[in-house]
Structures are given as C-alpha cells and as structure tokens.
Design a protein around this motif. Structure first.
Motif, short mmCIF file in Angstrom:
data_model
loop_
_atom_site.label_atom_id
_atom_site.label_comp_id
_atom_site.label_asym_id
_atom_site.label_seq_id
_atom_site.Cartn_x
_atom_site.Cartn_y
_atom_site.Cartn_z
N LEU A 255 29.45 20.82 -41.41
CA LEU A 255 28.18 20.09 -41.41
C LEU A 255 27.03 21.01 -41.79
CD1 LEU A 255 28.48 17.97 -38.14
CD2 LEU A 255 28.33 17.07 -40.45
N GLN A 256 27.01 22.19 -41.17
CA GLN A 256 25.94 23.14 -41.44
C GLN A 256 25.97 23.59 -42.91
OE1 GLN A 256 27.00 25.90 -38.34
NE2 GLN A 256 25.28 25.26 -37.07
N GLN A 257 27.17 23.87 -43.42
CA GLN A 257 27.29 24.31 -44.81
C GLN A 257 26.85 23.22 -45.77
OE1 GLN A 257 27.94 27.36 -46.00
NE2 GLN A 257 27.81 27.95 -43.86
N ASN A 258 27.26 21.99 -45.48
CA ASN A 258 26.86 20.88 -46.35
C ASN A 258 25.35 20.69 -46.35
OD1 ASN A 258 29.31 19.99 -47.47
ND2 ASN A 258 29.85 19.00 -45.56
N LEU A 259 24.73 20.86 -45.20
CA LEU A 259 23.27 20.73 -45.15
C LEU A 259 22.59 21.87 -45.90
CD1 LEU A 259 22.63 19.47 -41.52
CD2 LEU A 259 22.37 18.21 -43.64
N GLN A 260 23.16 23.05 -45.85
CA GLN A 260 22.56 24.17 -46.57
C GLN A 260 22.70 24.00 -48.07
OE1 GLN A 260 24.44 27.66 -44.98
NE2 GLN A 260 23.24 27.63 -43.09
N VAL A 261 23.80 23.42 -48.52
CA VAL A 261 24.06 23.27 -49.93
C VAL A 261 23.28 22.10 -50.52
CG1 VAL A 261 25.86 22.69 -51.61
CG2 VAL A 261 26.31 24.37 -49.83
N THR A 262 23.11 21.07 -49.75
CA THR A 262 22.45 19.86 -50.24
C THR A 262 21.01 20.17 -50.62
OG1 THR A 262 23.83 18.52 -48.80
CG2 THR A 262 21.86 17.48 -49.66
N GLN A 263 20.66 19.84 -51.84
CA GLN A 263 19.31 20.11 -52.31
C GLN A 263 18.30 19.15 -51.70
OE1 GLN A 263 19.38 20.08 -56.54
NE2 GLN A 263 20.49 22.00 -56.69
N ASN A 264 18.74 18.00 -51.30
CA ASN A 264 17.85 17.00 -50.72
C ASN A 264 17.75 17.16 -49.20
OD1 ASN A 264 17.46 15.89 -53.23
ND2 ASN A 264 19.10 14.42 -53.01
N GLN A 265 17.96 18.35 -48.76
CA GLN A 265 17.92 18.63 -47.32
C GLN A 265 16.50 18.39 -46.81
OE1 GLN A 265 18.58 22.71 -46.48
NE2 GLN A 265 19.27 22.34 -44.42
N ASP A 266 16.40 17.57 -45.78
CA ASP A 266 15.09 17.33 -45.21
C ASP A 266 15.14 17.53 -43.71
OD1 ASP A 266 15.27 13.69 -45.53
OD2 ASP A 266 16.29 15.05 -44.19
N LEU B 69 19.18 15.76 -37.17
CA LEU B 69 20.44 15.10 -36.89
C LEU B 69 21.51 16.12 -36.54
CD1 LEU B 69 22.20 12.55 -36.86
CD2 LEU B 69 22.51 12.84 -39.32
N LEU B 70 21.59 17.20 -37.29
CA LEU B 70 22.56 18.25 -37.01
C LEU B 70 22.33 18.84 -35.63
CD1 LEU B 70 24.89 20.02 -37.92
CD2 LEU B 70 23.23 21.56 -38.94
N MET B 71 21.09 19.06 -35.26
CA MET B 71 20.79 19.63 -33.95
C MET B 71 21.20 18.68 -32.83
SD MET B 71 19.89 22.56 -34.74
CE MET B 71 19.47 23.14 -33.12
N ARG B 72 21.07 17.37 -33.05
CA ARG B 72 21.50 16.40 -32.05
C ARG B 72 23.01 16.28 -31.99
NH1 ARG B 72 18.24 11.04 -33.13
NH2 ARG B 72 18.85 11.61 -35.23
#
Length: 105
Positions: free
Chosen positions: A5-16, A22-25
């Motif tokens: 999950l963390q890696q996908n969020l880091q890679v995603t350019q549309n990370q907001d 959401l990840l923290m929850r």
C-alpha cells in the motif's frame, strides 16, 4: 500488504492528502487483521490464515472507502481476492465504487 500500500501510494503520481490519510487509518486495521490472521493461521494452517487476512484487509478497505459493504461490493470481493495484493491494492485505492463494480462485472 501494508508495505505494498505504501509503495503504491509513493509511486502513484496522483497521490493526494486523502490517500495518505486513508493509509494512516488503514495501518492499524491492517496490523490488527494481520495479527488475527497469524493466530488463525496457526490453528488452520498459514495459507488459510493469510487468505483470511487478505479478505479482512479488502473488506476493511471497502468499508473505510465506501461506508458499508452492500451486495454489489460483496460480489466483487472474491474476484478481487483472485488477484495478487500488488494487483488489487491500486484498484481499491484508485477506483471509485462504480468503477470497481464495473471492473468485475
């Protein structure tokens, strides 16, 4: 899976900020689900425990994102679980409810 999950969020350019929130929850839910899966895995075999843990993570993510798991969302859980965590994680994080349902119908 949390690492994915963390890696996908880091890679995603549309990370907001919403994705990060959401990840923290989800992190405590994932840890709790993982511990439960490990305990169940010791009783029923590790593979079954991991599968159950993945199911719990998918269900919790759907609940956090969409509030509840109705019949339409329930119907996509098995097809989601047929994918690897690397495949289903971005779908769960990036697609809307309607897009997810349409993806598997």
């Amino acid at each position: 899976m949390l690492y994915n999950l963390q890696q996908n969020l880091q890679v995603t350019q549309n990370q907001d900020e919403e994705d990060r929130e959401l990840l923290m929850r989800l992190a405590p839910l994932y840890q709790q689900d993982r511990e439960q899966a490990i305990q169940e895995g010791e009783q029923r075999g590790l593979e079954t425990g991991i599968q159950q843990g993945e199911r719990l993570v998918v269900e919790n993510l759907l609940k956090v994102r969409f509030g509840e798991i109705d019949n339409e969302l329930q119907a996509i859980i098995e097809p989601l679980l047929a994918l690897s965590p690397e495949e289903f994680t971005p779908l769960l994080l990036q697609l809307s409810r309607e897009e997810l349902i349409n993806w598997f119908c």
